[in-house]
Every structure is written in structure tokens, then in C-alpha cells.
Design an enzyme around this catalytic site. Structure first.
Site, short mmCIF file in Angstrom:
data_model
loop_
_atom_site.label_atom_id
_atom_site.label_comp_id
_atom_site.label_asym_id
_atom_site.label_seq_id
_atom_site.Cartn_x
_atom_site.Cartn_y
_atom_site.Cartn_z
N TYR A 148 -16.69 2.31 6.07
CA TYR A 148 -15.25 2.30 6.32
C TYR A 148 -14.93 2.84 7.71
CZ TYR A 148 -10.47 4.14 6.18
OH TYR A 148 -9.17 4.46 6.48
N LYS A 167 -13.33 0.95 11.14
CA LYS A 167 -12.14 1.44 11.84
C LYS A 167 -12.43 1.67 13.32
CE LYS A 167 -8.70 1.75 8.93
NZ LYS A 167 -7.42 1.07 9.23
N THR A 169 -8.10 6.28 11.32
CA THR A 169 -8.53 7.36 10.44
C THR A 169 -9.35 8.44 11.14
OG1 THR A 169 -9.96 7.80 8.48
CG2 THR A 169 -10.56 5.97 9.88
N ASP A 170 -9.37 9.62 10.55
CA ASP A 170 -10.22 10.70 11.02
C ASP A 170 -11.70 10.41 10.78
OD1 ASP A 170 -9.69 10.87 8.25
OD2 ASP A 170 -10.24 13.00 8.20
N TRP A 191 -6.63 11.88 5.21
CA TRP A 191 -6.45 12.34 3.84
C TRP A 191 -5.03 12.04 3.32
CZ3 TRP A 191 -9.35 17.52 2.61
CH2 TRP A 191 -10.62 17.50 3.17
N ILE A 243 -4.33 -11.94 6.38
CA ILE A 243 -4.56 -11.50 7.76
C ILE A 243 -5.97 -11.83 8.23
CG2 ILE A 243 -2.83 -9.67 7.63
CD1 ILE A 243 -5.16 -7.65 7.44
N GLY A 268 0.82 -1.21 0.00
CA GLY A 268 0.00 0.00 0.00
C GLY A 268 0.85 1.26 0.00
N ALA A 279 -5.29 -2.19 5.02
CA ALA A 279 -6.68 -1.80 5.27
C ALA A 279 -7.49 -1.89 3.99
CB ALA A 279 -6.77 -0.38 5.82
#
Length: 296
Positions: A131, A135, A107-108, A156, A43, A10, A66
Site C-alpha cells: 500500500y 502511494k 499517507t504516512d 490513521w 478511474i 469512502g 484509494a
């Protein structure tokens, strides 16, 4: 310290590898990456994870893997849950069995965007999309299973690797004379190589005995909209002569943009805690932007 880097293919995984290679003299004696992608270990399947840790005996796990396609997640709930929840549980259980730390990237988008001030780590989470919900669940599992964890919430993410907004903007700029970008969602663009540097900093500190576990925010130091980010990327691309003509960019609202996933209108995060505890300072945003465009 032997570091199992999960999700090496990634954009963050590649950025970590590039950072370590670029500064190999610094890390040669203290950090050895053991990299895996989904073709190396599944995983979502605990025996696969268990076999990998038995073979390699890592000292720490960095989970950069992810299901991160926010739009696709809305119609692929099962797969998103497998990777972002089951996969994380498997990795955390493996770390616990070895009594080693895990660094998990979040993540935000765990926030709903109803705040008017930057979110801190103890603020309540309430994700608006599949998503973000996955998380939130992964964060809870890491905290339930492990007593040696770092959860790094970022936002971002852009880089010269993989699929991301910056590369999309550059590609579109060569195909269209006009672009429309959302102007009513605010966040903090984060450069993957800066996050990679932060992760390596934390690993070295852990190697030296530091153990301040918990949730931390790390993102770019400047809040902006997707419209403003586009303008900044294109301006810098013109300066560096990466593009010969600059498309006009028009601001639109979230309602005017057809999207499967609802995104928070405000997901700006406060990064004071990671500075106070780990001594990490976010680089000047424009310096990172110049470096990003150079590498695109």
C-alpha cells in the site's frame, strides 16, 4: 468552483460531503460538489475518466479514492496498483488536460518509520508495504504530470463513516471483555471531518487565487500508539455512555500480532508547513475525539 470529488463513497468522501452540507451557507455561492464513486466512473480506465470530465467540466479534482486496505493490498498487488497508481495517473492527466488543479490524498505509510523526530515533507520516502509503495508511486506521478497539485499526506484516518479503527474498537468492545492492541507503532490519528474541513479551506483559497502547490502534511496533533488510541476511544465512550462496560486493553508488540503487511514503527508527521503556507491549524485532539465518539 465545481469540485469533482472522486471516491465519494469512502469515509473521507462522505466526510467532505457532510462538511459541505453542514456549512452549506458558507459554500453555497462558491463550491459545488460533483460526486462520483466507482459505480459512476472507473478511474483505472482513462476513457471513463475522460468522458466524466467532458460531461462535467470540473474546476478542480479532489482524489479521495484509494485501495486503502493495507492488509489486503499485500495479496492484491495488481488491484492496488490499478487504483492507487494507474487511477491517479488518469485523474492527473485529466486535470492537466483541463489545466486545473488536483488535490491528492496520500499517507504516512510512505515512510519507513526509522526516524526519531516527526517527518517533514522533504524527508526521503521508503515504504515498507505494498500500500505504501503504491502511494509513493502515485505521489511521484502527480508531481511528474501536473504543475498544479496539492498532495496531502495524512495518517490513521478515523470517522463515523466506512470501515476504520474507531468503529472496529467500538464494535469489539461490545463483543469482548479483553482486547489486545499494538503499543510499539506510533502515529497521529486524524479525524476525517477535520481533514475534510482542511480540504475545503484549501479549495476556497485556490478559488481566490492562491497557488502554493506541493506536498503537505496534515494529521492529528497528538502522537500515540494503537493501544493508546483504543484506551482514549473507550474512555470517551464510557463518559458519553456509548458503552455500558469497558473491556480491559492489553498492550502487545508488532511481533506478537500476526499481520501480512509491515507497518512503520514511527510515522509521526510535522504539520508546520501547511500552517505556515495555508494557515491551517489542527484542532485540539480531544475535542475531535469527543465529536467522533458522539457520531459513532
Amino acid at each position: 468552483m465545481k469540485v469533482w470529488l472522486v471516491g465519494a463513497e469512502g469515509q473521507l468522501g462522505k466526510s467532505i460531503i457532510a462538511h459541505v452540507n453542514e456549512h452549506c451557507a458558507v459554500y453555497k455561492a462558491s463550491l459545488h460538489l460533483v460526486c462520483s464513486s466507482k459505480k459512476d466512473v472507473d478511474i483505472c480506465h482513462f476513457p471513463s475518466v475522460s468522458d466524466f470530465v467532458t460531461e462535467h467540466s470540473p474546476d478542480i479534482i479532489v482524489n479521495a479514492a484509494a485501495f486503502s486496505d493495507v492488509e489486503s493490498a499485500e495479496n492484491n498487488l495488481k488491484r492496488c496498483q490499478q487504483v492507487n497508481v494507474t487511477g491517479v495517473a488518469n485523474l492527473t492527466n485529466a486535470a492537466k488536460a483541463l489545466a486545473i488543479p488536483i488535490i491528492h490524498i496520500s499517507t504516512d505509510y510512505v515512510f519507513d518509520g526509522n526516524s526519531s523526530v516527526p517527518y517533514i515533507e522533504t524527508d526521503s520516502t521508503h515504504a515498507l508495504n505494498v500500500y505504501g509503495q503504491s502511494k509513493c508511486e502515485s505521489e511521484a506521478l502527480v508531481q511528474q504530470i501536473s504543475d498544479k497539485y496539492i498532495i496531502l499526506r495524512t495518517a490513521w484516518l478515523v470517522s463515523s463513516f466506512g470501515r476504520n479503527f474507531a468503529k472496529t474498537v467500538m464494535s469489539l468492545s461490545k463483543q469482548h471483555s479483553q482486547l489486545s492492541m499494538i503499543s510499539d507503532q506510533l502515529g497521529c490519528p486524524t479525524f476525517a471531518d477535520d481533514l475534510a474541513t482542511t480540504i475545503c479551506h484549501i479549495i476556497l483559497a485556490i478559488e481566490k487565487g492562491k497557488s502554493d502547490w506541493g506536498i503537505f502534511h496534515y494529521c492529528g496533533d497528538t502522537a500515540m500508539s494503537w493501544y493508546e488510541l483504543t484506551e482514549n476511544i473507550l474512555d470517551e465512550a464510557v463518559i458519553q455512555q456509548k458503552i455500558t462496560s469497558r473491556p480491559d486493553v492489553f498492550a502487545i508488540t508488532s511481533d506478537e500480532y500476526s499481520a501480512e503487511a509491515i507497518r512503520p514503527k514511527y510515522s509521526v508527521m510535522n504539520c508546520q508547513k501547511i500552517h505556515d503556507i495555508w494557515g491551517i491549524v489542527t484542532p485540539e485532539w480531544k475535542d475531535s475525539l469527543k465529536r467522533l465518539v458522539q457520531n459513532l
